[in-house]
Scaffold this motif. Sequence first.
Motif, PDB file in Angstrom:
ATOM      1  N   MET A 199      -6.902   9.049   1.471  1.00  0.00           N
ATOM      2  CA  MET A 199      -7.307   7.901   2.310  1.00  0.00           C
ATOM      3  C   MET A 199      -8.433   7.225   1.704  1.00  0.00           C
ATOM      4  O   MET A 199      -9.122   7.454   0.938  1.00  0.00           O
ATOM      5  CB  MET A 199      -8.229   8.868   3.621  1.00  0.00           C
ATOM      6  N   ILE A 200      -8.275   5.986   2.239  1.00  0.00           N
ATOM      7  CA  ILE A 200      -9.166   4.786   1.599  1.00  0.00           C
ATOM      8  C   ILE A 200     -10.190   4.757   2.266  1.00  0.00           C
ATOM      9  O   ILE A 200     -10.371   4.781   3.368  1.00  0.00           O
ATOM     10  CB  ILE A 200      -8.319   3.542   1.586  1.00  0.00           C
ATOM     11  N   GLY A 236      -6.533  -1.540  13.497  1.00  0.00           N
ATOM     12  CA  GLY A 236      -6.102  -0.354  12.489  1.00  0.00           C
ATOM     13  C   GLY A 236      -4.851   0.130  12.067  1.00  0.00           C
ATOM     14  O   GLY A 236      -4.759   0.843  11.302  1.00  0.00           O
ATOM     15  N   SER A 237      -4.025  -0.207  13.107  1.00  0.00           N
ATOM     16  CA  SER A 237      -2.611   0.048  12.778  1.00  0.00           C
ATOM     17  C   SER A 237      -1.904  -0.912  11.878  1.00  0.00           C
ATOM     18  O   SER A 237      -0.692  -0.087  11.214  1.00  0.00           O
ATOM     19  CB  SER A 237      -1.707   0.130  13.936  1.00  0.00           C
ATOM     20  N   ALA A 238      -2.429  -1.911  11.439  1.00  0.00           N
ATOM     21  CA  ALA A 238      -1.964  -2.693  10.399  1.00  0.00           C
ATOM     22  C   ALA A 238      -1.904  -2.224   8.885  1.00  0.00           C
ATOM     23  O   ALA A 238      -2.987  -1.701   8.492  1.00  0.00           O
ATOM     24  CB  ALA A 238      -2.639  -3.991  10.379  1.00  0.00           C
ATOM     25  N   ARG A 239      -0.881  -2.554   8.262  1.00  0.00           N
ATOM     26  CA  ARG A 239      -0.811  -2.058   6.861  1.00  0.00           C
ATOM     27  C   ARG A 239      -1.774  -2.996   6.278  1.00  0.00           C
ATOM     28  O   ARG A 239      -2.035  -4.327   6.191  1.00  0.00           O
ATOM     29  CB  ARG A 239       0.442  -2.245   6.425  1.00  0.00           C
ATOM     30  N   PRO A 240      -2.767  -2.498   4.963  1.00  0.00           N
ATOM     31  CA  PRO A 240      -3.625  -3.162   4.486  1.00  0.00           C
ATOM     32  C   PRO A 240      -3.193  -4.050   3.386  1.00  0.00           C
ATOM     33  O   PRO A 240      -2.103  -3.650   2.880  1.00  0.00           O
ATOM     34  CB  PRO A 240      -4.767  -2.256   3.809  1.00  0.00           C
ATOM     35  N   LEU A 241      -3.564  -5.279   3.127  1.00  0.00           N
ATOM     36  CA  LEU A 241      -3.131  -5.909   1.722  1.00  0.00           C
ATOM     37  C   LEU A 241      -3.813  -5.147   0.544  1.00  0.00           C
ATOM     38  O   LEU A 241      -4.838  -4.771   0.749  1.00  0.00           O
ATOM     39  CB  LEU A 241      -3.659  -7.486   1.802  1.00  0.00           C
ATOM     40  N   GLU A 242      -2.939  -5.233  -0.388  1.00  0.00           N
ATOM     41  CA  GLU A 242      -3.192  -4.379  -1.706  1.00  0.00           C
ATOM     42  C   GLU A 242      -2.902  -5.223  -2.763  1.00  0.00           C
ATOM     43  O   GLU A 242      -2.107  -6.141  -2.821  1.00  0.00           O
ATOM     44  CB  GLU A 242      -2.332  -3.245  -1.670  1.00  0.00           C
ATOM     45  N   GLY A 259     -11.592  -1.601   0.330  1.00  0.00           N
ATOM     46  CA  GLY A 259     -11.658  -0.272  -0.358  1.00  0.00           C
ATOM     47  C   GLY A 259     -10.958  -0.191  -1.728  1.00  0.00           C
ATOM     48  O   GLY A 259     -10.031  -0.946  -1.933  1.00  0.00           O
ATOM     49  N   ARG A 260     -11.421   0.935  -2.378  1.00  0.00           N
ATOM     50  CA  ARG A 260     -10.725   1.155  -3.600  1.00  0.00           C
ATOM     51  C   ARG A 260      -9.613   1.870  -3.462  1.00  0.00           C
ATOM     52  O   ARG A 260      -9.639   2.918  -2.597  1.00  0.00           O
ATOM     53  CB  ARG A 260     -11.734   1.769  -4.386  1.00  0.00           C
ATOM     54  N   THR A 261      -8.576   1.672  -4.198  1.00  0.00           N
ATOM     55  CA  THR A 261      -7.282   2.350  -4.237  1.00  0.00           C
ATOM     56  C   THR A 261      -6.985   3.061  -5.698  1.00  0.00           C
ATOM     57  O   THR A 261      -7.837   2.451  -6.512  1.00  0.00           O
ATOM     58  CB  THR A 261      -6.050   1.779  -3.802  1.00  0.00           C
ATOM     59  N   ALA A 262      -6.036   3.769  -5.978  1.00  0.00           N
ATOM     60  CA  ALA A 262      -5.910   4.309  -7.410  1.00  0.00           C
ATOM     61  C   ALA A 262      -5.313   3.349  -8.042  1.00  0.00           C
ATOM     62  O   ALA A 262      -5.504   3.326  -9.333  1.00  0.00           O
ATOM     63  CB  ALA A 262      -4.646   5.262  -7.261  1.00  0.00           C
ATOM     64  N   GLU A 263      -4.813   2.226  -7.497  1.00  0.00           N
ATOM     65  CA  GLU A 263      -4.277   1.072  -8.473  1.00  0.00           C
ATOM     66  C   GLU A 263      -5.076  -0.157  -8.170  1.00  0.00           C
ATOM     67  O   GLU A 263      -4.899  -1.242  -9.201  1.00  0.00           O
ATOM     68  CB  GLU A 263      -2.933   0.381  -7.903  1.00  0.00           C
ATOM     69  N   GLY A 264      -6.044  -0.305  -7.287  1.00  0.00           N
ATOM     70  CA  GLY A 264      -6.878  -1.504  -7.368  1.00  0.00           C
ATOM     71  C   GLY A 264      -7.694  -1.617  -6.084  1.00  0.00           C
ATOM     72  O   GLY A 264      -8.633  -0.634  -5.993  1.00  0.00           O
ATOM     73  N   TYR A 265      -7.449  -2.308  -5.293  1.00  0.00           N
ATOM     74  CA  TYR A 265      -8.356  -2.697  -3.949  1.00  0.00           C
ATOM     75  C   TYR A 265      -7.416  -2.726  -2.743  1.00  0.00           C
ATOM     76  O   TYR A 265      -6.219  -3.261  -2.794  1.00  0.00           O
ATOM     77  CB  TYR A 265      -9.024  -3.874  -4.062  1.00  0.00           C
ATOM     78  N   ALA A 266      -7.957  -2.563  -1.597  1.00  0.00           N
ATOM     79  CA  ALA A 266      -7.061  -3.017  -0.349  1.00  0.00           C
ATOM     80  C   ALA A 266      -8.008  -3.592   0.278  1.00  0.00           C
ATOM     81  O   ALA A 266      -9.421  -3.259   0.734  1.00  0.00           O
ATOM     82  CB  ALA A 266      -6.625  -1.654   0.323  1.00  0.00           C
ATOM     83  N   VAL A 267      -7.453  -4.515   1.295  1.00  0.00           N
ATOM     84  CA  VAL A 267      -8.234  -5.052   2.313  1.00  0.00           C
ATOM     85  C   VAL A 267      -7.567  -4.959   3.864  1.00  0.00           C
ATOM     86  O   VAL A 267      -6.214  -5.173   3.908  1.00  0.00           O
ATOM     87  CB  VAL A 267      -8.241  -6.855   2.008  1.00  0.00           C
ATOM     88  N   ALA A 268      -8.292  -4.743   4.814  1.00  0.00           N
ATOM     89  CA  ALA A 268      -7.881  -4.366   6.217  1.00  0.00           C
ATOM     90  C   ALA A 268      -8.550  -5.063   7.163  1.00  0.00           C
ATOM     91  O   ALA A 268      -9.608  -5.412   6.919  1.00  0.00           O
ATOM     92  CB  ALA A 268      -7.861  -2.868   6.292  1.00  0.00           C
TER      93      ALA A 268
END
Length: 62
Positions: A1-2, A33-39, A19-28
């Motif tokens: 979870m981000i 809240g149901s939309a997929r974040p940009l990574e 938020g931080r992800t394993a590969e970089g960053y996500a923007v929501a």
Amino acid sequence: MIEYRVSSFCSAGNCVAVGRTAEGYAVADTKDGSARPLEFTVDEWAAFVAGVKNGEFDPPIS
């Protein structure tokens, strides 16, 4: 979870969260809240932040 962070300037829930992800960053979108974040990869995020700091996204002065 981000784990997302929202700007202290956010009001009425019309904001973006980062938020931080394993590969970089996500923007929501906080209002959908149901939309997929940009990574973004770490390099893509660094280029974006550098562009913001350099004024590349500022509106033109008229």
